[in-house]
Design an enzyme around this catalytic site. Sequence first.
Site, PDB file in Angstrom:
ATOM      1  N   GLU A  96      31.459  52.083  41.549  1.00  0.00           N
ATOM      2  CA  GLU A  96      30.220  51.977  41.926  1.00  0.00           C
ATOM      3  C   GLU A  96      29.803  53.581  42.224  1.00  0.00           C
ATOM      4  O   GLU A  96      28.493  53.864  41.991  1.00  0.00           O
ATOM      5  CB  GLU A  96      30.015  51.538  43.347  1.00  0.00           C
ATOM      6  CG  GLU A  96      30.071  49.919  43.009  1.00  0.00           C
ATOM      7  CD  GLU A  96      30.672  49.228  44.340  1.00  0.00           C
ATOM      8  OE1 GLU A  96      30.855  49.615  45.621  1.00  0.00           O
ATOM      9  OE2 GLU A  96      31.059  47.945  43.982  1.00  0.00           O
ATOM     10  N   GLY A 135      32.979  42.172  42.621  1.00  0.00           N
ATOM     11  CA  GLY A 135      31.939  41.458  43.330  1.00  0.00           C
ATOM     12  C   GLY A 135      31.049  40.337  42.483  1.00  0.00           C
ATOM     13  O   GLY A 135      30.373  39.865  42.656  1.00  0.00           O
ATOM     14  N   ASN A 182      37.992  48.118  51.050  1.00  0.00           N
ATOM     15  CA  ASN A 182      36.990  48.730  51.114  1.00  0.00           C
ATOM     16  C   ASN A 182      35.773  48.101  51.668  1.00  0.00           C
ATOM     17  O   ASN A 182      35.156  47.431  50.921  1.00  0.00           O
ATOM     18  CB  ASN A 182      36.897  49.113  49.613  1.00  0.00           C
ATOM     19  CG  ASN A 182      35.675  49.972  49.045  1.00  0.00           C
ATOM     20  OD1 ASN A 182      34.926  50.451  50.147  1.00  0.00           O
ATOM     21  ND2 ASN A 182      35.415  50.340  48.054  1.00  0.00           N
ATOM     22  N   GLU A 223      40.734  48.365  38.687  1.00  0.00           N
ATOM     23  CA  GLU A 223      39.534  47.737  39.195  1.00  0.00           C
ATOM     24  C   GLU A 223      38.797  47.496  38.141  1.00  0.00           C
ATOM     25  O   GLU A 223      37.742  48.199  37.781  1.00  0.00           O
ATOM     26  CB  GLU A 223      38.875  48.329  40.461  1.00  0.00           C
ATOM     27  CG  GLU A 223      39.598  48.448  41.433  1.00  0.00           C
ATOM     28  CD  GLU A 223      38.745  48.531  42.973  1.00  0.00           C
ATOM     29  OE1 GLU A 223      38.628  47.468  43.686  1.00  0.00           O
ATOM     30  OE2 GLU A 223      37.684  49.126  42.779  1.00  0.00           O
ATOM     31  N   HIS A 255      35.495  55.465  42.605  1.00  0.00           N
ATOM     32  CA  HIS A 255      35.227  54.097  42.739  1.00  0.00           C
ATOM     33  C   HIS A 255      34.012  53.935  41.447  1.00  0.00           C
ATOM     34  O   HIS A 255      33.013  54.438  41.449  1.00  0.00           O
ATOM     35  CB  HIS A 255      34.687  53.679  44.053  1.00  0.00           C
ATOM     36  CG  HIS A 255      34.643  52.309  44.040  1.00  0.00           C
ATOM     37  ND1 HIS A 255      33.482  51.381  43.387  1.00  0.00           N
ATOM     38  CD2 HIS A 255      35.546  51.224  44.481  1.00  0.00           C
ATOM     39  CE1 HIS A 255      33.674  50.055  43.679  1.00  0.00           C
ATOM     40  NE2 HIS A 255      34.991  49.805  44.468  1.00  0.00           N
ATOM     41  N   GLY A 259      37.164  44.195  48.435  1.00  0.00           N
ATOM     42  CA  GLY A 259      35.907  44.414  48.774  1.00  0.00           C
ATOM     43  C   GLY A 259      35.156  43.545  49.612  1.00  0.00           C
ATOM     44  O   GLY A 259      35.508  43.407  50.973  1.00  0.00           O
ATOM     45  N   GLY A 260      34.608  42.484  49.133  1.00  0.00           N
ATOM     46  CA  GLY A 260      33.933  41.675  49.821  1.00  0.00           C
ATOM     47  C   GLY A 260      34.505  40.956  50.868  1.00  0.00           C
ATOM     48  O   GLY A 260      34.268  40.738  52.118  1.00  0.00           O
ATOM     49  N   SER A 273      37.395  40.726  43.269  1.00  0.00           N
ATOM     50  CA  SER A 273      37.171  39.550  43.701  1.00  0.00           C
ATOM     51  C   SER A 273      38.425  38.909  44.070  1.00  0.00           C
ATOM     52  O   SER A 273      38.907  37.845  44.097  1.00  0.00           O
ATOM     53  CB  SER A 273      36.601  38.862  42.578  1.00  0.00           C
ATOM     54  OG  SER A 273      35.235  39.056  42.214  1.00  0.00           O
TER      55      SER A 273
HETATM   56  P1  13P Z   1      35.248  42.947  45.780  1.00  0.00           P
HETATM   57  O1  13P Z   1      36.536  42.663  46.141  1.00  0.00           O
HETATM   58  O2  13P Z   1      33.923  42.697  46.354  1.00  0.00           O
HETATM   59  O3  13P Z   1      35.340  42.385  44.122  1.00  0.00           O
HETATM   60  O4  13P Z   1      35.128  44.388  45.346  1.00  0.00           O
HETATM   61  C1  13P Z   1      36.504  45.191  45.006  1.00  0.00           C
HETATM   62  C2  13P Z   1      36.236  46.373  45.102  1.00  0.00           C
HETATM   63  O5  13P Z   1      35.044  47.232  44.574  1.00  0.00           O
HETATM   64  C3  13P Z   1      37.182  47.288  46.083  1.00  0.00           C
HETATM   65  O6  13P Z   1      37.045  48.631  45.894  1.00  0.00           O
END
Ligand code: 13P
Length: 254
Positions: free
Chosen positions: A97, A171, A9, A165, A95, A232-233, A211
């Site tokens: 966010e 993050g 993502n 998640e 998600h 994510g990251g 993470s």
């Molecule tokens: P991170 O891997 O940056 O923690 O993000 C996870 C995420 O929100 C994937 O959708």
Amino acid sequence: MRKVLIAGNWKMHKTNEEAEALAKEILRGLAETKGVEVALCPPFTALERVKKVIEGSEIALGAQNVFWEEEGAFTGEISPKMLIAIGCKYVIIGHSERRKYFKESDEQVNRKLSKAIKMGLIPILCVGETLEERKANKTWSVVERQLTSALNGFQGEGEIVVAYEPVWAIGTGIPATGEDALEVILKIRERLSELLNESFASSTRILYGGSVTPDNIMEFLKFKEIDGALVGGASVKSESFIGIVKKAALRGET
Ligand code: 13P
């Protein structure tokens, strides 16, 4: 059998030029890697560029959001029809966010999921509790509510992927433990069985997200009930994403 899925993502990262370069690096880095399904979910603006790079490969394309109407006066929105036309197979829905910053409700998540499935996309449905909810021992009640309401009206007429998640792990560099993730994932599968049926539940992939790095991916994938990761990251750097996928590919051999 559930094939391991590693989905990246990219969130709000990468211009279309940068996205094309990243997709090329990932494609090159994974040319010899087998046994894992990989999906890239760039921003809407880069979908077409990334699609051109991965066309003809085993890597799939996903979007990060979708609206529940096919077309119309909905300024700023993107429909499932548009995502399909561009070559998306997956779409991330619900998600945390989006729930947090755009106030997406369980009901909206349900509408998006229903329409995405109807149009032939595979939703990656995100569920997960906040730190406050976890501290108040509400982890399962929150995840169960999100899951149940998202699947309201769904009768197993298409494939879905669920991503657990925990919001506090996203993050932050503080992943859940494999055991914590497993506990919730087992309950999600059990709930899917109640809501739909045993065979749907046992064929549905349930991922962990939060993470994830090349160093901790096997902490999750050592459990056969955890079917992959939503990253994510670490997905916006080719080296770490390739590292995660390569480790995931070893699971089949362990
Ligand atoms: P991170 O891997 O940056 O923690 O993000 C996870 C995420 O929100 C994937 O959708």
